[in-house]
Design a protein around this motif. Structure first.
Motif, PDB file in Angstrom:
ATOM      1  N   GLU A 259      42.688  23.299  20.123  1.00  0.00           N
ATOM      2  CA  GLU A 259      41.592  23.808  19.632  1.00  0.00           C
ATOM      3  C   GLU A 259      41.171  22.927  18.387  1.00  0.00           C
ATOM      4  OE1 GLU A 259      39.125  26.506  18.687  1.00  0.00           O
ATOM      5  OE2 GLU A 259      40.711  26.418  19.981  1.00  0.00           O
ATOM      6  N   LYS A 260      41.872  22.136  17.696  1.00  0.00           N
ATOM      7  CA  LYS A 260      41.491  20.958  16.650  1.00  0.00           C
ATOM      8  C   LYS A 260      40.671  19.852  17.569  1.00  0.00           C
ATOM      9  CE  LYS A 260      44.216  21.713  13.089  1.00  0.00           C
ATOM     10  NZ  LYS A 260      43.842  22.195  11.734  1.00  0.00           N
ATOM     11  N   ALA A 261      40.676  19.875  18.698  1.00  0.00           N
ATOM     12  CA  ALA A 261      40.044  19.140  19.374  1.00  0.00           C
ATOM     13  C   ALA A 261      38.367  19.685  20.146  1.00  0.00           C
ATOM     14  CB  ALA A 261      41.008  18.808  20.773  1.00  0.00           C
ATOM     15  N   ARG A 262      38.497  20.592  20.408  1.00  0.00           N
ATOM     16  CA  ARG A 262      36.984  21.648  20.689  1.00  0.00           C
ATOM     17  C   ARG A 262      36.506  21.985  19.029  1.00  0.00           C
ATOM     18  NH1 ARG A 262      37.166  26.336  23.969  1.00  0.00           N
ATOM     19  NH2 ARG A 262      38.982  26.242  25.414  1.00  0.00           N
ATOM     20  N   GLY A 263      37.069  21.625  18.179  1.00  0.00           N
ATOM     21  CA  GLY A 263      35.925  21.476  17.029  1.00  0.00           C
ATOM     22  C   GLY A 263      35.376  20.336  16.938  1.00  0.00           C
ATOM     23  N   LEU A 264      36.303  19.720  17.424  1.00  0.00           N
ATOM     24  CA  LEU A 264      36.067  18.111  16.430  1.00  0.00           C
ATOM     25  C   LEU A 264      34.501  17.408  17.921  1.00  0.00           C
ATOM     26  CD1 LEU A 264      39.157  15.988  16.189  1.00  0.00           C
ATOM     27  CD2 LEU A 264      37.107  16.492  14.192  1.00  0.00           C
ATOM     28  N   LEU A 265      34.779  17.811  19.117  1.00  0.00           N
ATOM     29  CA  LEU A 265      34.133  18.201  20.089  1.00  0.00           C
ATOM     30  C   LEU A 265      32.548  18.932  19.978  1.00  0.00           C
ATOM     31  CD1 LEU A 265      36.173  17.788  23.484  1.00  0.00           C
ATOM     32  CD2 LEU A 265      35.014  16.407  22.701  1.00  0.00           C
ATOM     33  N   GLU A 266      32.783  19.402  19.011  1.00  0.00           N
ATOM     34  CA  GLU A 266      31.754  20.171  18.522  1.00  0.00           C
ATOM     35  C   GLU A 266      31.011  19.862  17.562  1.00  0.00           C
ATOM     36  OE1 GLU A 266      33.487  24.464  18.633  1.00  0.00           O
ATOM     37  OE2 GLU A 266      34.332  24.195  20.221  1.00  0.00           O
ATOM     38  N   ARG A 267      31.105  19.603  16.875  1.00  0.00           N
ATOM     39  CA  ARG A 267      30.929  18.980  15.253  1.00  0.00           C
ATOM     40  C   ARG A 267      30.531  17.920  14.649  1.00  0.00           C
ATOM     41  NH1 ARG A 267      34.604  22.882  14.121  1.00  0.00           N
ATOM     42  NH2 ARG A 267      36.195  20.652  13.275  1.00  0.00           N
ATOM     43  N   THR A 268      31.402  17.006  15.824  1.00  0.00           N
ATOM     44  CA  THR A 268      31.530  15.355  15.184  1.00  0.00           C
ATOM     45  C   THR A 268      31.038  14.056  16.781  1.00  0.00           C
ATOM     46  OG1 THR A 268      32.969  15.042  16.245  1.00  0.00           O
ATOM     47  CG2 THR A 268      33.177  15.636  14.056  1.00  0.00           C
ATOM     48  N   ARG A 269      30.417  13.244  16.548  1.00  0.00           N
ATOM     49  CA  ARG A 269      30.575  12.376  17.487  1.00  0.00           C
ATOM     50  C   ARG A 269      31.435  11.253  18.045  1.00  0.00           C
ATOM     51  NH1 ARG A 269      27.258  15.050  21.094  1.00  0.00           N
ATOM     52  NH2 ARG A 269      27.425  12.733  22.154  1.00  0.00           N
ATOM     53  N   ILE A 270      32.340  12.340  16.953  1.00  0.00           N
ATOM     54  CA  ILE A 270      33.649  10.733  17.712  1.00  0.00           C
ATOM     55  C   ILE A 270      33.714  10.467  18.804  1.00  0.00           C
ATOM     56  CG2 ILE A 270      36.018  10.933  16.859  1.00  0.00           C
ATOM     57  CD1 ILE A 270      35.286  11.889  14.615  1.00  0.00           C
ATOM     58  N   PRO A 271      34.499   9.673  19.392  1.00  0.00           N
ATOM     59  CA  PRO A 271      34.082   9.339  20.843  1.00  0.00           C
ATOM     60  C   PRO A 271      35.511   9.679  21.008  1.00  0.00           C
ATOM     61  CG  PRO A 271      33.869   7.192  19.018  1.00  0.00           C
ATOM     62  CD  PRO A 271      34.652   8.004  18.413  1.00  0.00           C
ATOM     63  N   VAL A 272      35.617  10.412  22.171  1.00  0.00           N
ATOM     64  CA  VAL A 272      36.571  11.100  22.988  1.00  0.00           C
ATOM     65  C   VAL A 272      38.329  10.966  22.882  1.00  0.00           C
ATOM     66  CG1 VAL A 272      37.182  12.458  24.748  1.00  0.00           C
ATOM     67  CG2 VAL A 272      35.076  12.513  24.797  1.00  0.00           C
ATOM     68  N   ASN A 273      37.783   9.223  23.348  1.00  0.00           N
ATOM     69  CA  ASN A 273      39.558   8.830  22.380  1.00  0.00           C
ATOM     70  C   ASN A 273      40.651   9.064  21.664  1.00  0.00           C
ATOM     71  OD1 ASN A 273      39.450   8.128  25.761  1.00  0.00           O
ATOM     72  ND2 ASN A 273      39.310   5.847  25.581  1.00  0.00           N
ATOM     73  N   GLU A 274      39.103   8.629  20.172  1.00  0.00           N
ATOM     74  CA  GLU A 274      40.012   8.977  18.861  1.00  0.00           C
ATOM     75  C   GLU A 274      39.979  10.306  18.605  1.00  0.00           C
ATOM     76  OE1 GLU A 274      38.119   8.274  14.672  1.00  0.00           O
ATOM     77  OE2 GLU A 274      37.137   6.945  15.876  1.00  0.00           O
ATOM     78  N   ILE A 275      39.134  11.385  19.347  1.00  0.00           N
ATOM     79  CA  ILE A 275      39.140  12.808  18.959  1.00  0.00           C
ATOM     80  C   ILE A 275      40.711  13.114  19.802  1.00  0.00           C
ATOM     81  CG2 ILE A 275      39.015  15.019  19.859  1.00  0.00           C
ATOM     82  CD1 ILE A 275      36.113  14.334  19.855  1.00  0.00           C
ATOM     83  N   GLY A 276      41.554  12.825  20.925  1.00  0.00           N
ATOM     84  CA  GLY A 276      42.389  12.731  21.072  1.00  0.00           C
ATOM     85  C   GLY A 276      43.598  12.725  20.496  1.00  0.00           C
ATOM     86  N   TRP A 277      43.609  11.244  19.967  1.00  0.00           N
ATOM     87  CA  TRP A 277      44.865  10.599  18.910  1.00  0.00           C
ATOM     88  C   TRP A 277      44.547  11.750  17.482  1.00  0.00           C
ATOM     89  CZ3 TRP A 277      43.865   8.570  13.874  1.00  0.00           C
ATOM     90  CH2 TRP A 277      45.156   8.442  13.452  1.00  0.00           C
ATOM     91  N   ARG A 278      43.982  12.197  17.237  1.00  0.00           N
ATOM     92  CA  ARG A 278      43.395  12.851  15.733  1.00  0.00           C
ATOM     93  C   ARG A 278      44.270  14.370  16.141  1.00  0.00           C
ATOM     94  NH1 ARG A 278      37.925  11.803  12.495  1.00  0.00           N
ATOM     95  NH2 ARG A 278      37.667  10.209  12.570  1.00  0.00           N
ATOM     96  N   SER A 279      43.396  14.366  17.293  1.00  0.00           N
ATOM     97  CA  SER A 279      44.605  15.853  18.347  1.00  0.00           C
ATOM     98  C   SER A 279      45.859  15.877  18.032  1.00  0.00           C
ATOM     99  CB  SER A 279      43.734  16.975  18.828  1.00  0.00           C
ATOM    100  OG  SER A 279      42.552  16.499  18.336  1.00  0.00           O
ATOM    101  N   GLY A 280      46.660  14.407  18.273  1.00  0.00           N
ATOM    102  CA  GLY A 280      47.569  14.784  18.576  1.00  0.00           C
ATOM    103  C   GLY A 280      48.768  13.906  19.129  1.00  0.00           C
ATOM    104  N   TYR A 281      47.066  13.064  20.375  1.00  0.00           N
ATOM    105  CA  TYR A 281      47.405  13.032  21.514  1.00  0.00           C
ATOM    106  C   TYR A 281      47.191  11.156  22.287  1.00  0.00           C
ATOM    107  CZ  TYR A 281      47.575  17.632  23.052  1.00  0.00           C
ATOM    108  OH  TYR A 281      47.841  19.512  23.485  1.00  0.00           O
TER     109      TYR A 281
END
Length: 310
Positions: A259-281
Motif C-alpha cells: 500500500e505504501k508503494a502504491r501511494g508513492l507510485l501514484e503521487r511521485t515520479r520516484i524511480p520504481v527501484n527506489e520505491i521498492g527500497w522505501r517500501s521495505g524491499y
C-alpha cells in the motif's frame, strides 16, 4: 464463427435503494449495443426495468441483473424478490449482479458452493454472511455460466459488455465499447483494491504495533520485533494480532508495504527501484513479483494507469 440470431430479453431490477445510474446506464448500453447489432442484421436485446415486487411478472427472461445498492440494504428481508429470483433461475435465466447486488443472490440461495465476486470493500461482510460461497473479490467479474457477478459500483459497465457479448457477440461488444470509449476487458478489482488496516478492534497492544509498523514498515522487521513492541509473548502476540486484524503479522506487513508503494507510485515520479527500497524491499525483482501478485500489475503498469502525469 458463432452465429447470434435470436433476440434476448434482459430484466434490470430497480429494487429499493438501487443505484439508478447503473439501471439507466445499463439500459442505455443495451440500447446502443442493440442498434449496432441491428445495423448488421443481428439480434437485439429487449430490456425491461422491474421494480419488484409490485411489478413482478410471470415472464421468463434470458438474464436478470441486480445492480449495486446505495443504502446499505442487503436484501435478506426482501422475501418476494428472493422468491422471484429463485423462480427465474429455475427456468434457466442467467442471474447477474453488480457490487452489493450479490447479497440478493446470496440470500436467495443461488450462490451456495459457487464462485462469485462483489466489491472488495464488502469482502469481510460477504464472507461472514455466505461462508460457503467461493468468493474471489480480487476479480472484477466472475462468469460461472448461469451465475455472473461483478465487483465495484461502476462494474455495471463490465457486466453490461459481458451480457452484450453473451447474446449479441464480440463484434457488437467491440463496436459498443468504441462508441462509449470504455475498455472492453482486462481489468481486475485487485488493480484498484486498497489495504485498509482495521484499527477499531480495541486491543491496545496490537494497535500500538500497528501504529509502529506504519512508521517503520520499510525496515527489516520480524514477528519477534513486533511481539517485543507489544510486550506480549510471541505466541500470545500472534494469536491476538490475527484475532484483532484478520491477518498474520507477516501478511499484514506485506499488505502495508504494498500500500505504501502504491501511494508513492501514484503521487511521485520516484524511480520504481527506489520505491521498492522505501517500501521495505531491498531486492527489486522480489518487489516486482510481490507487487504484481497483489495488484495484478507491475509497478510500471500501475504507475502508467494511476500515477500523476509529468
Amino acid at each position: 464463427m458463432t452465429q447470434f440470431s435470436d433476440d434476448a430479453s434482459v430484466a434490470i431490477l430497480a429494487y429499493p435503494g438501487v443505484q439508478m445510474s447503473a439501471v439507466l446506464g445499463l439500459a442505455d448500453l443495451f440500447m446502443i449495443a442493440s442498434g449496432n447489432s441491428n445495423r448488421a442484421d443481428g439480434p437485439e436485446l429487449t430490456v425491461t426495468q422491474l421494480t419488484l415486487p409490485a411489478s413482478a411478472k410471470s415472464n421468463d427472461y434470458d438474464a436478470v441483473i441486480l445492480p449495486p445498492n446505495l443504502t446499505g440494504a442487503r436484501g435478506e428481508d426482501a422475501t418476494d424478490i428472493l422468491r422471484w429470483l429463485r423462480n427465474q433461475h429455475a427456468t434457466g435465466t442467467i442471474m447477474c449482479s453488480v457490487c452489493a447486488g450479490a447479497f440478493w443472490l446470496g440470500h436467495a440461495g443461488l450462490l451456495s458452493g459457487r464462485p462469485a465476486t462483489t466489491h472488495w470493500a464488502l469482502e469481510g461482510e460477504f464472507r461472514a454472511a455466505f461462508p460457503d460461497v467461493e468468493l474471489a473479490a480480487e476479480h472484477l467479474l466472475v462468469d460461472d455460466n448461469d451465475i455472473v457477478t461483478a465487483g465495484g459500483l461502476m462494474a455495471w459497465v463490465d457486466l453490461g459488455l459481458f451480457v452484450v457479448n453473451r447474446f449479441l457477440g464480440p463484434q457488437t461488444v467491440s463496436q459498443t465499447a468504441r462508441h462509449l470509449l470504455v475498455d472492453p476487458g482486462g481489468r481486475e478489482q485487485r488493480n484498484y483494491r486498497s489495504f485498509r488496516p482495521p484499527l477499531g478492534h480495541g486491543d491496545a497492544p496490537v494497535l500500538k504495533v500497528q501504529h509502529w509498523l506504519e512508521a517503520h514498515c520499510e525496515t527489516e522487521i520480524s514477528v519477534k520485533d513486533m511481539a517485543a513492541r507489544s510486550h506480549l509473548s510471541p505466541r500470545t502476540f500472534l494469536r491476538r494480532f490475527k484475532a484483532a486484524t484478520g491477518y498474520t503479522p507477516i501478511a499484514y506487513l506485506q499488505n502495508l508495504r504494498i500500500e505504501k508503494a502504491r501511494g508513492l507510485l501514484e503521487r511521485t515520479r520516484i524511480p520504481v527501484n527506489e520505491i521498492g527500497w522505501r517500501s521495505g524491499y531491498a531486492d527489486p525483482s522480489a518487489f516486482g513479483r510481490l507487487f504484481l501478485k497483489a495488484t495484478g500489475l507491475t509497478p510500471g503498469e500501475y504507475r502508467g494507469r494511476f500515477g500523476v502525469q509529468s
